[in-house]
Design a protein around this motif. Structure first.
Motif, short mmCIF file in Angstrom:
data_model
loop_
_atom_site.label_atom_id
_atom_site.label_comp_id
_atom_site.label_asym_id
_atom_site.label_seq_id
_atom_site.Cartn_x
_atom_site.Cartn_y
_atom_site.Cartn_z
N TYR A 33 0.84 -1.16 0.10
CA TYR A 33 -0.09 -0.04 -0.14
C TYR A 33 0.96 1.47 0.05
CZ TYR A 33 -3.77 3.23 1.26
OH TYR A 33 -4.85 4.27 1.67
N GLY A 34 0.39 2.10 -0.79
CA GLY A 34 1.39 3.33 -0.93
C GLY A 34 2.57 3.35 -1.91
N SER A 35 2.68 2.04 -2.70
CA SER A 35 3.95 1.88 -3.23
C SER A 35 4.00 2.45 -4.68
CB SER A 35 4.37 0.31 -3.41
OG SER A 35 3.42 -0.06 -4.06
N GLY A 36 2.70 2.88 -5.03
CA GLY A 36 2.20 3.40 -6.34
C GLY A 36 2.37 1.96 -7.27
N GLY A 37 2.03 0.89 -7.07
CA GLY A 37 1.57 -0.17 -7.67
C GLY A 37 0.41 -0.34 -8.59
N THR A 38 -0.60 0.45 -8.17
CA THR A 38 -1.77 0.51 -8.87
C THR A 38 -1.64 1.52 -9.90
OG1 THR A 38 -3.29 0.15 -6.95
CG2 THR A 38 -4.31 1.39 -8.70
N LYS A 39 -0.96 2.69 -9.50
CA LYS A 39 -0.58 3.63 -10.67
C LYS A 39 0.09 3.07 -11.93
CE LYS A 39 0.76 8.56 -11.56
NZ LYS A 39 1.00 9.57 -10.82
N VAL B 154 -2.14 7.89 8.50
CA VAL B 154 -1.24 7.20 7.32
C VAL B 154 -0.71 5.87 7.78
CG1 VAL B 154 0.90 7.48 6.14
CG2 VAL B 154 -0.63 9.42 6.08
N GLU B 155 -0.20 5.82 9.06
CA GLU B 155 0.71 4.51 9.29
C GLU B 155 -0.18 3.49 9.61
OE1 GLU B 155 3.79 2.28 9.30
OE2 GLU B 155 3.66 4.22 8.50
N SER B 156 -1.49 4.05 10.40
CA SER B 156 -2.35 2.88 10.68
C SER B 156 -3.20 2.42 9.39
CB SER B 156 -3.38 3.60 11.54
OG SER B 156 -4.22 4.53 11.24
N ALA C 190 10.55 3.43 -5.44
CA ALA C 190 11.34 4.61 -5.10
C ALA C 190 12.74 4.63 -5.83
CB ALA C 190 11.89 4.50 -3.32
N THR C 191 13.26 3.79 -6.03
CA THR C 191 14.38 3.69 -6.93
C THR C 191 14.31 3.83 -8.10
OG1 THR C 191 15.59 2.12 -5.51
CG2 THR C 191 16.62 2.63 -7.51
N ASP D 177 11.24 4.06 0.04
CA ASP D 177 11.29 5.56 0.54
C ASP D 177 9.96 5.95 1.48
OD1 ASP D 177 11.07 8.29 0.88
OD2 ASP D 177 12.14 8.72 -1.15
N GLU D 178 10.22 5.81 2.76
CA GLU D 178 8.94 5.84 3.66
C GLU D 178 8.27 7.30 3.36
OE1 GLU D 178 7.77 3.81 6.05
OE2 GLU D 178 9.21 2.25 5.08
N ALA D 179 9.19 8.21 3.20
CA ALA D 179 8.77 9.76 3.20
C ALA D 179 7.93 9.80 1.74
CB ALA D 179 9.58 10.63 2.93
N GLU D 180 8.33 9.25 0.83
CA GLU D 180 7.55 9.02 -0.56
C GLU D 180 6.27 8.32 -0.36
OE1 GLU D 180 8.35 6.68 -4.27
OE2 GLU D 180 9.29 8.53 -4.78
N VAL D 181 6.14 7.52 0.40
CA VAL D 181 4.84 6.44 0.53
C VAL D 181 4.02 7.13 1.30
CG1 VAL D 181 4.25 4.34 1.73
CG2 VAL D 181 6.25 4.14 0.42
N ARG D 182 4.50 7.90 2.35
CA ARG D 182 3.51 8.84 3.08
C ARG D 182 2.77 10.00 2.59
NH1 ARG D 182 3.58 8.54 8.64
NH2 ARG D 182 2.76 10.78 8.65
N LYS D 183 3.55 10.50 1.49
CA LYS D 183 3.23 11.68 0.76
C LYS D 183 2.28 11.17 -0.18
CE LYS D 183 4.82 15.00 -2.63
NZ LYS D 183 6.14 15.47 -3.43
N ARG D 184 2.47 9.86 -0.71
CA ARG D 184 1.37 9.48 -1.89
C ARG D 184 0.14 9.03 -1.14
NH1 ARG D 184 4.64 5.57 -4.10
NH2 ARG D 184 5.19 6.94 -5.91
#
Length: 200
Positions: A12-18, A148-150, A184-185, A129-136
């Motif tokens: 979740y939040g990795s951008g996989g769906t996009k 976000v975290e929960s 992230a990479t 990249d935790e910050a990028e995941v939170r932002k997304r």
């Protein structure tokens, strides 16, 4: 075309769906995710939200997994709990969609549904990249910052539990996949390019 199907499991939040949706546009082939859930909900005459509830109830116990897998493999829905029947319907829908031609599948244990098909690439997408995941999660999913975290833990636990319950395998065991991408990479575009090369 050596590969016809790409199945994507993603954190979740990795951008996989996009990534899946953008890959669909780039290759001009369909991408199925929530569409599978909606079709099953319509078939069963229940709201899509109910399907989500059934998916949440799936347990990762070994006995449950063995029972569901034996029924699913035989195509026999008798004696299955409702969440097992939903999983069977999802698997049948994935196979039906695959018969229509090359496709991209998001979640729903699609690789398990297509295990007897040739030309399937199993992909796992995560982000280091935790910050990028939170932002997304905040910007794209409109989740309040304090939640976000929960929310992230909830969805990853749900996906992991559903995968374990219905395949008997660990969702985040990278040995289950042919390709593992760090969004992230590589970035969204880089992931799309990497996967597009498999479908050309």
């Amino acid at each position: 075309m050596k590969y016809r199907y790409i199945t994507i499991e993603r954190e979740y939040g990795s951008g996989g769906t996009k990534i899946g949706r953008e890959l669909s546009k780039a290759c001009n082939i369909p991408c199925y995710g929530h569409e599978i859930l909606e079709t099953v909900a319509k078939k069963r005459g229940i709201p899509a939200e109910r399907i989500n509830q059934y998916e949440e109830k799936a347990t990762g116990s070994l006995l449950y997994s063995l029972f569901v897998m034996s029924r699913v493999q035989s195509g026999d829905a008798n004696m299955l709990p409702e969440e097992g029947k939903v999983f069977l319907d999802e698997q049948l829908e994935i196979r039906r969609l695959a018969m229509e031609g090359p496709s991209i599948f998001l979640g729903h244990c699609a690789a398990f549904a297509l295990k007897n098909q040739k030309g399937v690439v199993k992909v796992f997408i995560h982000s280091s990249d935790e910050a990028e995941v939170r932002k997304r999660i905040i910007e794209e999913y409109k989740i309040p910052e304090n939640d976000v975290e929960s929310t992230r833990k909830y969805y990853n636990k749900k996906r992991s539990g559903y995968f374990k319950a219905n395949t008997g395998k660990d969702w985040n065991d990278l040995r289950n996949y042919d390709v593992v991408l760090d969004s992230a990479t590589l970035g969204i575009e880089g992931c799309v390019k990497a996967l597009k090369g498999l479908l050309e």
